[in-house]
Design a protein around this motif. Sequence first.
Motif, PDB file in Angstrom:
ATOM      1  N   ARG A  80       0.848  -1.201   0.000  1.00  0.00           N
ATOM      2  CA  ARG A  80       0.000   0.000   0.000  1.00  0.00           C
ATOM      3  C   ARG A  80       0.881   1.249   0.000  1.00  0.00           C
ATOM      4  NH1 ARG A  80      -4.587   3.062  -0.676  1.00  0.00           N
ATOM      5  NH2 ARG A  80      -4.760   4.577   0.966  1.00  0.00           N
ATOM      6  N   TYR A  81       1.901   1.262   0.856  1.00  0.00           N
ATOM      7  CA  TYR A  81       2.762   2.445   0.943  1.00  0.00           C
ATOM      8  C   TYR A  81       3.486   2.680  -0.379  1.00  0.00           C
ATOM      9  CZ  TYR A  81       2.195   2.664   6.065  1.00  0.00           C
ATOM     10  OH  TYR A  81       1.689   2.792   7.324  1.00  0.00           O
ATOM     11  N   GLU A  82       3.942   1.576  -0.992  1.00  0.00           N
ATOM     12  CA  GLU A  82       4.697   1.698  -2.249  1.00  0.00           C
ATOM     13  C   GLU A  82       3.873   2.436  -3.312  1.00  0.00           C
ATOM     14  OE1 GLU A  82       7.793   0.798  -2.286  1.00  0.00           O
ATOM     15  OE2 GLU A  82       8.190   1.173  -4.395  1.00  0.00           O
ATOM     16  N   HIS A  83       2.602   2.092  -3.401  1.00  0.00           N
ATOM     17  CA  HIS A  83       1.773   2.696  -4.439  1.00  0.00           C
ATOM     18  C   HIS A  83       1.091   3.988  -3.998  1.00  0.00           C
ATOM     19  CE1 HIS A  83       1.339  -1.031  -7.272  1.00  0.00           C
ATOM     20  NE2 HIS A  83       2.540  -0.509  -7.259  1.00  0.00           N
ATOM     21  N   PHE A  84       0.916   4.143  -2.690  1.00  0.00           N
ATOM     22  CA  PHE A  84       0.140   5.303  -2.234  1.00  0.00           C
ATOM     23  C   PHE A  84       1.022   6.481  -1.810  1.00  0.00           C
ATOM     24  CE2 PHE A  84      -2.498   7.768   0.716  1.00  0.00           C
ATOM     25  CZ  PHE A  84      -3.615   7.961  -0.066  1.00  0.00           C
ATOM     26  N   PHE A  85       2.114   6.188  -1.107  1.00  0.00           N
ATOM     27  CA  PHE A  85       2.919   7.279  -0.571  1.00  0.00           C
ATOM     28  C   PHE A  85       4.122   7.624  -1.445  1.00  0.00           C
ATOM     29  CE2 PHE A  85       0.861   6.242   3.537  1.00  0.00           C
ATOM     30  CZ  PHE A  85       0.372   7.513   3.784  1.00  0.00           C
ATOM     31  N   ARG A  86       4.544   6.668  -2.288  1.00  0.00           N
ATOM     32  CA  ARG A  86       5.744   6.907  -3.089  1.00  0.00           C
ATOM     33  C   ARG A  86       5.345   7.458  -4.463  1.00  0.00           C
ATOM     34  NH1 ARG A  86      10.836   4.737  -1.838  1.00  0.00           N
ATOM     35  NH2 ARG A  86      10.196   3.125  -0.406  1.00  0.00           N
TER      36      ARG A  86
ATOM     37  N   ALA B 250      -4.386  16.336   6.549  1.00  0.00           N
ATOM     38  CA  ALA B 250      -3.628  17.133   5.566  1.00  0.00           C
ATOM     39  C   ALA B 250      -2.130  17.158   5.898  1.00  0.00           C
ATOM     40  CB  ALA B 250      -4.180  18.547   5.537  1.00  0.00           C
ATOM     41  N   ASN B 251      -1.807  17.115   7.174  1.00  0.00           N
ATOM     42  CA  ASN B 251      -0.396  17.289   7.565  1.00  0.00           C
ATOM     43  C   ASN B 251       0.377  15.962   7.597  1.00  0.00           C
ATOM     44  OD1 ASN B 251      -1.849  16.339   9.750  1.00  0.00           O
ATOM     45  ND2 ASN B 251      -0.511  17.286  11.252  1.00  0.00           N
ATOM     46  N   ILE B 252       0.402  15.266   6.455  1.00  0.00           N
ATOM     47  CA  ILE B 252       1.183  14.024   6.431  1.00  0.00           C
ATOM     48  C   ILE B 252       2.456  14.199   5.610  1.00  0.00           C
ATOM     49  CG2 ILE B 252      -0.766  12.436   6.783  1.00  0.00           C
ATOM     50  CD1 ILE B 252      -0.429  11.808   3.729  1.00  0.00           C
ATOM     51  N   THR B 253       3.448  13.377   5.929  1.00  0.00           N
ATOM     52  CA  THR B 253       4.709  13.384   5.191  1.00  0.00           C
ATOM     53  C   THR B 253       4.514  12.524   3.954  1.00  0.00           C
ATOM     54  OG1 THR B 253       5.675  13.127   7.380  1.00  0.00           O
ATOM     55  CG2 THR B 253       7.184  12.980   5.505  1.00  0.00           C
ATOM     56  N   ARG B 254       4.986  13.032   2.792  1.00  0.00           N
ATOM     57  CA  ARG B 254       4.960  12.173   1.597  1.00  0.00           C
ATOM     58  C   ARG B 254       6.388  11.903   1.162  1.00  0.00           C
ATOM     59  NH1 ARG B 254       0.393  10.491  -1.007  1.00  0.00           N
ATOM     60  NH2 ARG B 254      -1.462  11.496  -0.238  1.00  0.00           N
ATOM     61  N   LEU B 255       6.624  10.716   0.623  1.00  0.00           N
ATOM     62  CA  LEU B 255       7.977  10.405   0.159  1.00  0.00           C
ATOM     63  C   LEU B 255       8.235  11.178  -1.127  1.00  0.00           C
ATOM     64  CD1 LEU B 255       7.790   6.586   0.801  1.00  0.00           C
ATOM     65  CD2 LEU B 255       8.994   8.280   2.184  1.00  0.00           C
ATOM     66  N   GLN B 256       9.386  11.820  -1.211  1.00  0.00           N
ATOM     67  CA  GLN B 256       9.658  12.643  -2.391  1.00  0.00           C
ATOM     68  C   GLN B 256      10.965  12.318  -3.083  1.00  0.00           C
ATOM     69  OE1 GLN B 256       9.207  16.374  -0.460  1.00  0.00           O
ATOM     70  NE2 GLN B 256       7.055  16.556  -0.972  1.00  0.00           N
ATOM     71  N   LYS B 257      11.911  11.712  -2.341  1.00  0.00           N
ATOM     72  CA  LYS B 257      13.211  11.461  -2.971  1.00  0.00           C
ATOM     73  C   LYS B 257      13.666  10.018  -2.768  1.00  0.00           C
ATOM     74  CE  LYS B 257      15.488  14.145   0.609  1.00  0.00           C
ATOM     75  NZ  LYS B 257      14.603  14.721   1.521  1.00  0.00           N
TER      76      LYS B 257
ATOM     77  N   LYS C 198       5.211   7.948  -8.377  1.00  0.00           N
ATOM     78  CA  LYS C 198       5.251   6.908  -9.411  1.00  0.00           C
ATOM     79  C   LYS C 198       6.688   6.599  -9.877  1.00  0.00           C
ATOM     80  CE  LYS C 198       2.674   4.557 -12.490  1.00  0.00           C
ATOM     81  NZ  LYS C 198       2.228   3.282 -11.957  1.00  0.00           N
ATOM     82  N   HIS C 199       7.481   7.650 -10.116  1.00  0.00           N
ATOM     83  CA  HIS C 199       8.812   7.414 -10.690  1.00  0.00           C
ATOM     84  C   HIS C 199       9.781   6.740  -9.707  1.00  0.00           C
ATOM     85  CE1 HIS C 199       9.446  11.236  -8.604  1.00  0.00           C
ATOM     86  NE2 HIS C 199      10.750  11.005  -8.667  1.00  0.00           N
ATOM     87  N   LEU C 200       9.406   6.681  -8.431  1.00  0.00           N
ATOM     88  CA  LEU C 200      10.276   6.019  -7.452  1.00  0.00           C
ATOM     89  C   LEU C 200       9.773   4.628  -7.055  1.00  0.00           C
ATOM     90  CD1 LEU C 200      11.093   8.998  -5.049  1.00  0.00           C
ATOM     91  CD2 LEU C 200      12.557   8.016  -6.814  1.00  0.00           C
ATOM     92  N   GLN C 201       8.608   4.261  -7.567  1.00  0.00           N
ATOM     93  CA  GLN C 201       8.037   2.972  -7.169  1.00  0.00           C
ATOM     94  C   GLN C 201       8.850   1.823  -7.743  1.00  0.00           C
ATOM     95  OE1 GLN C 201       3.843   2.997  -8.174  1.00  0.00           O
ATOM     96  NE2 GLN C 201       3.510   4.835  -6.936  1.00  0.00           N
ATOM     97  N   CYS C 202       8.989   0.765  -6.941  1.00  0.00           N
ATOM     98  CA  CYS C 202       9.786  -0.379  -7.368  1.00  0.00           C
ATOM     99  C   CYS C 202       8.866  -1.605  -7.465  1.00  0.00           C
ATOM    100  CB  CYS C 202      10.901  -0.619  -6.355  1.00  0.00           C
ATOM    101  SG  CYS C 202      11.852  -2.097  -6.711  1.00  0.00           S
TER     102      CYS C 202
END
Length: 212
Positions: free
Chosen positions: A107-113, A205-212, A115-119
């Motif tokens: 879930r985290y891989e597809h929801f929080f990451r 609203a105040n959640i951390t999203r993976l960006q790098k 697209k270009h970083l998904q493995c």
Amino acid sequence: MILYSFPSSPFGCKVKAVILACEQTKNIIVEEFHPWQTDTFFRKLNPLGKIPALKISADETIFDSSVICEFIMDKAGKTTALMPDKFKSLKVQALVDGMADAAVSMRYEHFFRPKHLQCEDWYDRQRLALTSGMKYLDESIDTKLNQEILFENLCVATFLSYVDLRFSNEPFRKNYEKLYRWYDGYMQKHSFLETVKAKDHPIPANITRLQK
Ligand SMILES: N[C@@H](CCC(=O)N[C@@H](CS)C(=O)NCC(=O)O)C(=O)O
């Protein structure tokens, strides 16, 4: 006591089912907390930053879900009633928790990451743990589960409610028919579990999203 959890968390649902089975709703209030929320207080309670966590006094919080469940059962004097064969129960819990780790990771891989970083290799490896676990349960169901209010049954039922919520597009019901027949029968027999099924809930609203 305060249980920090979130309505969609499979680990949180397991703890909530144990609270109901142990008739502890008067002693434990549930506070919704999303673990990806940027916060100042939660990591002081659980340095891992994971839910569920149970605050049992002003200066003591316990985690993870397995410890919380045993704590609640012990306090309620229900350990033997819910786990007459303790190591059998704990083995099923270990399996289901591992499947939940894999499912949450998917879930985290597809929801929080982004697209270009998904493995996809990583996703597939987690999916293999999930499907192998389901196959194992499907094939050994007669020796592992029954229709009683036992800890192992609560672990599997609450986890399958999470799978239904997040992976309804997967062919799991078709592939693991025996397991799902057990699950549907169990949920029908123990309708009180409806209230602790995994549910979608607005993400703050105040959640951390993976960006790098
Ligand atoms: N082993 C832990 C797993 C708990 C867990 O992974 N919870 C997820 C939510 S379902 C979480 O808090 N994730 C936040 C993170 O990984 O940073 C338990 O059984 O409590």
